[in-house]
Write a protein that holds these residues in place. Structure first.
Motif, PDB file in Angstrom:
ATOM      1  N   ALA A  78      -1.596  -5.096  -7.412  1.00 54.40           N
ATOM      2  CA  ALA A  78      -1.763  -3.670  -7.124  1.00 54.40           C
ATOM      3  C   ALA A  78      -1.398  -2.796  -8.320  1.00 54.40           C
ATOM      4  O   ALA A  78      -1.359  -1.573  -8.209  1.00 54.40           O
ATOM      5  N   GLY A  79      -1.130  -3.425  -9.486  1.00 55.33           N
ATOM      6  CA  GLY A  79      -0.814  -2.653 -10.677  1.00 55.33           C
ATOM      7  C   GLY A  79       0.646  -2.293 -10.808  1.00 55.33           C
ATOM      8  O   GLY A  79       1.001  -1.317 -11.493  1.00 55.33           O
ATOM      9  N   LEU A  80       1.520  -3.069 -10.156  1.00 51.10           N
ATOM     10  CA  LEU A  80       2.953  -2.809 -10.222  1.00 51.10           C
ATOM     11  C   LEU A  80       3.645  -3.918 -11.017  1.00 51.10           C
ATOM     12  O   LEU A  80       3.263  -5.084 -10.932  1.00 51.10           O
ATOM     13  N   ALA A  81       4.648  -3.541 -11.777  1.00 53.09           N
ATOM     14  CA  ALA A  81       5.409  -4.503 -12.565  1.00 53.09           C
ATOM     15  C   ALA A  81       6.681  -4.875 -11.817  1.00 53.09           C
ATOM     16  O   ALA A  81       7.325  -4.017 -11.207  1.00 53.09           O
ATOM     17  N   VAL A  82       7.041  -6.153 -11.846  1.00 49.71           N
ATOM     18  CA  VAL A  82       8.218  -6.657 -11.135  1.00 49.71           C
ATOM     19  C   VAL A  82       9.259  -7.131 -12.142  1.00 49.71           C
ATOM     20  O   VAL A  82       8.956  -7.909 -13.047  1.00 49.71           O
ATOM     21  N   LYS A 142       0.836  -1.206   0.000  1.00 45.77           N
ATOM     22  CA  LYS A 142       0.000   0.000   0.000  1.00 45.77           C
ATOM     23  C   LYS A 142       0.871   1.256   0.000  1.00 45.77           C
ATOM     24  O   LYS A 142       0.617   2.209  -0.759  1.00 45.77           O
ATOM     25  N   THR A 143       1.903   1.261   0.827  1.00 44.05           N
ATOM     26  CA  THR A 143       2.814   2.409   0.869  1.00 44.05           C
ATOM     27  C   THR A 143       3.575   2.557  -0.440  1.00 44.05           C
ATOM     28  O   THR A 143       3.712   3.662  -0.975  1.00 44.05           O
ATOM     29  N   LEU A 144       4.056   1.447  -0.987  1.00 45.99           N
ATOM     30  CA  LEU A 144       4.769   1.493  -2.270  1.00 45.99           C
ATOM     31  C   LEU A 144       3.873   2.026  -3.380  1.00 45.99           C
ATOM     32  O   LEU A 144       4.294   2.848  -4.200  1.00 45.99           O
ATOM     33  N   SER A 145       2.635   1.540  -3.411  1.00 50.79           N
ATOM     34  CA  SER A 145       1.699   1.985  -4.448  1.00 50.79           C
ATOM     35  C   SER A 145       1.494   3.491  -4.379  1.00 50.79           C
ATOM     36  O   SER A 145       1.453   4.175  -5.408  1.00 50.79           O
ATOM     37  N   PHE A 146       1.389   4.014  -3.173  1.00 54.16           N
ATOM     38  CA  PHE A 146       1.203   5.457  -3.025  1.00 54.16           C
ATOM     39  C   PHE A 146       2.433   6.216  -3.506  1.00 54.16           C
ATOM     40  O   PHE A 146       2.329   7.181  -4.280  1.00 54.16           O
TER      41      PHE A 146
END
Length: 254
Positions: free
Chosen positions: A225-229, A169-173
């Motif tokens: 969460a919509g993040l690419a790794v 959650k923090t990373l997404s923000f």
């Protein structure tokens, strides 16, 4: 390498059914040890807690291997505004400031002792004033409403599986709400920089042993969460906003 002591019940006291664990008492007289640690091309004097309930007491192996990787990949740091999550003693941030003069902010759990110890380590290693620091517990509202760090870094922060949703959650923000410093327009999608490195991005490394299932759980949570790794080095990963992430998904993650 010394093995750090930690108390999961102190970190996650709100999850415990034992009333005696709900309000852990702080150590009245904190004790420390000053140690000299070898980083690439320099030594740092780092004061470490003998014990700390938030597991922020000692340097972990990932700090040193990540420092070596960053030295080998210096172009990824050039011109960056950086924030480190889970800074602990502040050693990695101090090393990067002294080595490359980077613009870097430290961050860790909302705890006065951790903040004061990072400031102490900055001072004894010649960084005056101390690096800017943000006290923030993952998952809670971030103190900066318009984050302008285009690079987030961390090492050995995947120990507590229960905290993965809060960390994500923090990373997404930080990544999706990123706005360039100054009067430059905000970025709605990740941008490729001249050094071939996506901006904004999260670079992480670890050497602490965690199960493959736990590792997969974190990466799956990031992707959901919509993040690419992306795997970019030995135990080093780059996580960034997925291109064409919809505004609706961004709002949901906030």
């Amino acid at each position: 390498m010394d093995i750090a002591l930690f108390s999961p019940s102190s970190l996650f006291g709100h999850d415990s059914d034992d009333d005696d664990q709900s309000s852990p008492e702080k150590v009245a007289d904190q004790s420390y040890e000053e140690r000299t640690h070898k980083f690439p091309a320099m030594e740092l004097s780092i004061r470490e807690f003998t014990f700390h309930e938030l597991n922020a007491n000692l340097l972990w192996p990932g700090t040193f291997s990540f420092a070596e990787w960053l030295v080998e990949n210096k172009p990824r740091l050039e011109g960056r505004r950086i924030i480190e999550l889970g800074s602990g003693t502040g050693a990695l941030a101090i090393f990067l400031r002294k080595s490359f003069g980077v613009d870097i902010t430290t961050s860790d759990f909302d705890d006065e002792e951790v903040e004061e110890n990072i400031a102490h380590n900055c001072q004894v290693n010649g960084i005056v004033p101390a690096l800017p620091h943000i006290r923030h517990s993952w998952g809670e509202t971030f103190p900066a409403t318009d984050p302008d760090w285009d690079l987030v870094i961390a090492s050995d922060i995947l120990l507590y599986v229960k905290q993965y949703p809060n960390l994500i959650k923090t990373l997404s923000f930080l990544l999706k709400s990123y706005k360039m410093k100054g009067n430059k327009p905000s970025l709605s999608t990740p941008q490729d920089t001249p050094n071939g490195f996506t901006s904004p991005a999260f670079l992480m490394s670890w050497r602490r042993r965690i199960g493959k299932e736990d590792e997969a759980l974190f990466f799956t949570g990031c992707e959901d969460a919509g993040l690419a790794v992306e795997h970019v080095g030995s135990r080093v990963f780059c996580i960034s906003p997925r291109k064409n992430t919809t505004a609706a998904a961004e709002t949901k993650d906030k």
